[in-house]
Structure formats: structure tokens, C-alpha cells
Write a protein that holds these residues in place. Structure first.
Motif, mmCIF file in Angstrom:
data_model
loop_
_atom_site.group_PDB
_atom_site.id
_atom_site.type_symbol
_atom_site.label_atom_id
_atom_site.label_comp_id
_atom_site.label_asym_id
_atom_site.label_seq_id
_atom_site.Cartn_x
_atom_site.Cartn_y
_atom_site.Cartn_z
ATOM 1 N N GLU A 235 0.796 -1.236 0.000
ATOM 2 C CA GLU A 235 0.000 0.000 0.000
ATOM 3 C C GLU A 235 0.825 1.281 0.000
ATOM 4 O O GLU A 235 0.380 2.314 -0.492
ATOM 5 C CB GLU A 235 -0.947 0.034 1.215
ATOM 6 C CG GLU A 235 -2.149 -0.869 1.091
ATOM 7 C CD GLU A 235 -1.920 -2.188 1.792
ATOM 8 O OE1 GLU A 235 -2.913 -2.808 2.189
ATOM 9 O OE2 GLU A 235 -0.745 -2.598 1.946
ATOM 10 N N THR A 236 2.025 1.241 0.564
ATOM 11 C CA THR A 236 2.795 2.483 0.718
ATOM 12 C C THR A 236 3.892 2.643 -0.329
ATOM 13 O O THR A 236 4.772 3.487 -0.174
ATOM 14 C CB THR A 236 3.430 2.558 2.118
ATOM 15 O OG1 THR A 236 4.280 1.415 2.304
ATOM 16 C CG2 THR A 236 2.370 2.595 3.195
ATOM 17 N N LEU A 237 3.836 1.883 -1.396
ATOM 18 C CA LEU A 237 4.887 1.995 -2.416
ATOM 19 C C LEU A 237 5.027 3.415 -2.940
ATOM 20 O O LEU A 237 6.133 3.858 -3.275
ATOM 21 C CB LEU A 237 4.584 1.036 -3.578
ATOM 22 C CG LEU A 237 4.957 -0.435 -3.353
ATOM 23 C CD1 LEU A 237 4.439 -1.301 -4.498
ATOM 24 C CD2 LEU A 237 6.462 -0.594 -3.202
ATOM 25 N N ASN A 238 3.936 4.154 -3.015
ATOM 26 C CA ASN A 238 3.973 5.517 -3.554
ATOM 27 C C ASN A 238 3.601 6.576 -2.529
ATOM 28 O O ASN A 238 3.339 7.732 -2.894
ATOM 29 C CB ASN A 238 3.046 5.623 -4.772
ATOM 30 C CG ASN A 238 3.401 4.614 -5.850
ATOM 31 O OD1 ASN A 238 2.644 3.677 -6.100
ATOM 32 N ND2 ASN A 238 4.559 4.782 -6.456
ATOM 33 N N ALA A 239 3.600 6.207 -1.249
ATOM 34 C CA ALA A 239 3.183 7.163 -0.215
ATOM 35 C C ALA A 239 4.095 8.387 -0.178
ATOM 36 O O ALA A 239 3.624 9.526 -0.070
ATOM 37 C CB ALA A 239 3.165 6.473 1.149
ATOM 38 N N ASN B 233 12.163 2.866 1.592
ATOM 39 C CA ASN B 233 11.251 4.009 1.507
ATOM 40 C C ASN B 233 10.952 4.642 2.852
ATOM 41 O O ASN B 233 10.662 5.837 2.924
ATOM 42 C CB ASN B 233 9.927 3.584 0.855
ATOM 43 C CG ASN B 233 10.076 3.328 -0.629
ATOM 44 O OD1 ASN B 233 11.030 3.761 -1.255
ATOM 45 N ND2 ASN B 233 9.118 2.601 -1.199
ATOM 46 N N CYS B 234 10.971 3.862 3.928
ATOM 47 C CA CYS B 234 10.490 4.382 5.210
ATOM 48 C C CYS B 234 11.560 5.221 5.910
ATOM 49 O O CYS B 234 12.758 5.060 5.676
ATOM 50 C CB CYS B 234 10.031 3.241 6.116
ATOM 51 S SG CYS B 234 11.340 2.155 6.706
ATOM 52 N N LYS C 164 17.448 1.257 11.287
ATOM 53 C CA LYS C 164 16.148 1.908 11.100
ATOM 54 C C LYS C 164 15.067 1.308 11.990
ATOM 55 O O LYS C 164 14.023 1.933 12.208
ATOM 56 C CB LYS C 164 15.678 1.762 9.644
ATOM 57 C CG LYS C 164 16.138 2.835 8.687
ATOM 58 C CD LYS C 164 15.379 2.696 7.371
ATOM 59 C CE LYS C 164 15.713 3.865 6.437
ATOM 60 N NZ LYS C 164 14.925 3.814 5.199
ATOM 61 N N ILE C 165 15.287 0.087 12.458
ATOM 62 C CA ILE C 165 14.212 -0.688 13.091
ATOM 63 C C ILE C 165 14.327 -0.640 14.616
ATOM 64 O O ILE C 165 15.376 -0.945 15.183
ATOM 65 C CB ILE C 165 14.246 -2.153 12.618
ATOM 66 C CG1 ILE C 165 14.171 -2.232 11.086
ATOM 67 C CG2 ILE C 165 13.101 -2.943 13.240
ATOM 68 C CD1 ILE C 165 14.346 -3.633 10.529
ATOM 69 N N THR C 166 13.233 -0.278 15.263
ATOM 70 C CA THR C 166 13.114 -0.314 16.719
ATOM 71 C C THR C 166 12.205 -1.479 17.099
ATOM 72 O O THR C 166 11.192 -1.724 16.441
ATOM 73 C CB THR C 166 12.505 0.987 17.257
ATOM 74 O OG1 THR C 166 13.354 2.075 16.890
ATOM 75 C CG2 THR C 166 12.377 0.944 18.776
#
Length: 428
Positions: A104-108, A172-173, A194-196
Motif C-alpha cells: 500500500e505504501t509503495l507511492n506514499a 522508503n520508510c 532503522k528498526i526499533t
């Protein structure tokens, strides 16, 4: 706040509720047309949910390595259209929190480049190399774990292609969340910073023992807390959650313990892995294999049950069996522990992160049906004081590490970092 989840609210139920109740905050959710939503918040106007549906299915002639990727692109396209429409109306999110596993967030970021994009990175597939050796960084995850389902070269190629989406999501994130340390460790090393680690939390305040709990089964049998009841729970009854190994251990348990009942909760779909060959579902497949050795008056399949009924099943449990591949940790394990169940869990990495043998439960080799049945029998026969100690420690672990408020606090810290003023971040 913009919260995106194919099955909205999914893991974001608690934060969506908490954030939508804060004065002056606007929370918008996006989910598929099949998502359950949060009707109570939607009716009150505290949360707006926008549903989507991909405009077409994946083409049948698509290369099968790329079908899931095409499906992800279709999901991303459908959501991008919603985001563009929101932008045209003046909506500009400060933060986007999303489970990116369906694309869903590929183009966010193309639509809202200034929004802080936080991904819930639940899983990254690691594939064993062909032959006797393993990839140097492979950590013994789900693929190739069960010798009953050997990995083919086609499996490896398909899964590597599917990881392309997960790599795009990591790239992307702005920040990411994984619910356990072991799930975080499955992701590629360049992205680990990047990951918590932050679990979304379970509703520990509404879980716990109930010595007066009782359930009435479809055949009229009533089981109460304190009865010799074995429980097994999964969203769907399938090998990823050790259903086949549990069923193979069950005849020996019933043979040894003449009065115990077994209550099995879960659907007949497939959440993970593959469908059985020659059977409609894994329940049918395993009943063909071991059904003749079971007492039908003491073996109870309840299917999927409402949450309150599920809670009562856990509350009458004398021995709760949780078997899983090295994979995503289930809510059901944590909820069983929060209820004070005496849990016998598979000795696999995600379970060992939570369950310590003979401290807050039991660990067992899921591939050894004799060990599974012996552990279940030991749970049924454990003396009251020793059993109570394990139950108490299980509940203590769940309450201390997986309470909803802790999840909301850490999710808020990650999402609002560098978005709100420092004093507001502290309040969040």
C-alpha cells in the motif's frame, strides 16, 4: 495521522484508538474493502476510514515469481489514488504509520514527501541455500525448517523475488518497528538501524485467570476451570503453527490420560504456507491420519470463535499447547500467558524470546511427538503449587512486557520523533 493497513486496524488497533481520542488530532485510516475497521470510532467521528479495492486482479499469465509483486503494485496504486484525493482536499499528514506487507505504501512518499513514514516490519524471508549448506546470514527461519516440506529451487527463486517488495519498504520508510528482537534480526543488516523493537501490545487489563470460567461445547459438555483441559489455538489450523505435530501427539495424550478433553480453536483456511494435497484443509488431512486413534467425545474443534469465547477457552485451560515454526510470534501465545495459562511451547527462536523453560512455561521439541505429548501430560499432572508458580510467572511476563500502554508509548515515540515539539513528544 494516517494509518494504513490492508486489514485495518490490524496491529494498530490500540494506537488508532488512543490517538483518535486526543483533542485536536485528526486520524485517518485506509484499509481494504474487506477490512473489519473500527465501527465504534467511525460512528463517533473520531476516526475516518477510507476503504479501497485494487481495480483488477493479478493477470493469470503473470510469471508466478512476480504475482505477489504485481498484487503489491495494484494495492499501492489503489492507495496512491486515495492519497492523491486526500491531498487535493488539503489533507497533509504529519505521520504515516503502515503495515507495508501488501504494497500500500509503495507511492506514499511520492504523494506526501514531507510526512514521516513509519513501517511495521513484521517479517523478512530468509531462504536456505540449495544443497547441504546454508546461506551465511540465514538464521534458521520458517523456510526449510520443517523436513516434511522440503524447499525447492522454485521456492527459493519465488521468495527472493517477493523480498524485493520488503527491500523497497525498508528503503522508503523513515523509521520502522518490529514486534520482537528475533523478527527484527531477520531483516538485512544495512537496515537494522532503522528498526526499533516495539510490540503493539495485548489487552492485558481484560485478560487474566477466572476460577469460575466455564465453556459449553457443541455436544453439550461443560468444561470448567480446574478440569483437565488441553487447549490449542491458531488463526488457522496449519503446519506453520504446528497443528500437524500437535495432532500426532494427541492420541498418546488421550491414551495416557483417560478423562482429559482437548479444545481446538482455529479456522480451516491457510494463513501461511501451502494447502494440503488431497484434502480440503489441514484439519481434514490430519483427521484422516490420526482421527481413528482419537476419542471423538473428548476432541472438540470449535472453529473460529468470538473473542469473549476465546478468552473463556484460555481460562479453562489446564495445559495450553503453542507450536510454531521460527516465524512471526502469535498474539495467542501472549494472551494465553496473560491469562495465566500453563504453556508448553515449541523450542524455536521466537518462543524462546518470551518463554523460559520451567520458569514461566515449558519448551519442547515440536518435531518429537513423544516430547509434545509428555510435556502436555506433565502440565496436566503438575502439582498445584508448581503449576501456580509457572502460571504466575507467565502472567507476570505478559503484563510487564506486552501491555497495551507500553506499546502505545513506544509507537508514539517512534512516530512523533522530529515531528512534534519536544514537550509534546514527552506528553505523547
Amino acid at each position: 495521522m494516517l494509518i494504513i493497513h490492508q486489514n485495518f486496524p490490524g496491529q494498530f488497533r490500540h494506537v488508532a484508538k488512543a490517538w483518535s481520542e486526543r483533542p485536536g488530532w485528526k486520524v485517518v485510516g485506509i484499509g481494504r474493502d474487506t477490512a473489519p475497521g473500527m465501527p465504534e470510532l467511525e460512528k463517533s467521528g473520531r476516526l475516518t476510514l477510507i476503504r479501497y479495492k485494487p481495480h483488477r486482479p493479478v493477470h493469470q499469465e503473470q510469471h508466478h515469481y512476480l504475482r505477489r509483486m504485481e498484487d503489491a503494485v495494484l494495492h499501492g496504486q489503489a492507495v496512491a489514488r486515495i492519497l492523491l484525493a486526500l491531498k487535493a482536499k488539503g489533507f497533509k499528514p504529519d505521520v504515516i504509520l503502515a503495515h507495508p506487507g501488501w504494497g500500500e505504501t509503495l507511492n506514499a512518499k511520492d504523494v506526501f514527501p514531507d510526512a514521516r513514514l513509519v513501517h511495521f516490519c513484521e517479517w523478512f524471508y530468509n531462504v536456505p541455500a540449495e544443497g547441504n549448506g546454508l546461506d551465511p546470514d540465514w538464521q534458521g527461519a520458517d523456510i526449510g525448517f520443517d523436513p516434511e516440506f522440503p524447499v525447492t529451487f522454485d521456492d527459493r527463486a519465488r521468495i527472493r523475488a517477493w523480498n524485493a517488495l520488503h527491500l523497497l519498504n525498508l528503503e522508503n520508510c523513515d523509521a520502522a518497528i518490529s514486534p520482537t528482537h528475533w523478527q527484527k534480526a531477520q531483516h538485512p543488516k544495512p537496515y537494522l538501524d532503522k528498526i526499533t523493537v516495539a510490540h503493539e501490545g495485548i489487552d492485558t487489563e481484560n485478560l487474566g485467570p477466572n476460577p469460575r470460567a466455564a465453556i459449553k461445547l457443541p455436544n453439550g459438555t461443560v468444561l470448567r476451570a480446574g478440569d483437565p483441559v488441553i487447549t490449542y489455538v491458531a488463526r488457522n489450523l496449519e503446519p506453520y503453527r504446528g497443528f500437524h505435530q500437535f495432532m500426532r501427539a494427541l492420541p498418546a495424550i488421550q491414551k495416557e490420560h483417560k478423562t482429559c478433553h482437548t479444545v481446538i480453536v482455529g479456522g480451516d483456511g491457510v494463513s501461511y504456507g501451502r494447502k494440503p494435497e488431497g484434502a480440503k484443509h489441514w484439519r481434514e488431512r490430519m483427521m484422516r491420519e490420526v482421527g481413528s486413534k482419537l476419542d471423538p467425545t473428548r476432541t472438540h474443534f470449535l472453529g473460529k470463535v468470538p473473542y469473549e469465547g476465546y478468552k473463556r477457552v484460555l481460562q479453562v485451560s489446564a495445559a495450553h499447547i503453542y507450536l510454531t515454526y521460527p516465524f512471526v510470534l502469535s498474539w495467542s501465545l501472549l494472551e494465553a500467558m496473560a491469562t495465566g495459562c500453563l504453556v508448553s511451547g515449541s523450542d524455536t527462536a521466537p518462543v524462546r524470546e518470551i518463554l523460559e523453560d520451567r520458569v514461566n512455561g515449558r519448551l519442547v521439541n515440536a518435531f518429537d511427538k513423544g516430547a509434545v505429548s509428555a510435556a502436555a501430560l506433565q502440565c496436566l499432572l503438575t502439582l498445584d503449587d508448581a503449576a501456580q508458580d509457572l502460571r504466575y510467572e507467565a502472567q507476570k511476563t505478559a503484563n510487564a512486557r506486552f501491555a497495551v500502554q507500553a506499546g502505545i508509548r513506544v509507537f508514539s515515540q517512534i512516530c512523533f520523533q522530529s515531528v512534534l515539539r519536544p514537550n509534546v513528544r514527552r506528553a505523547a
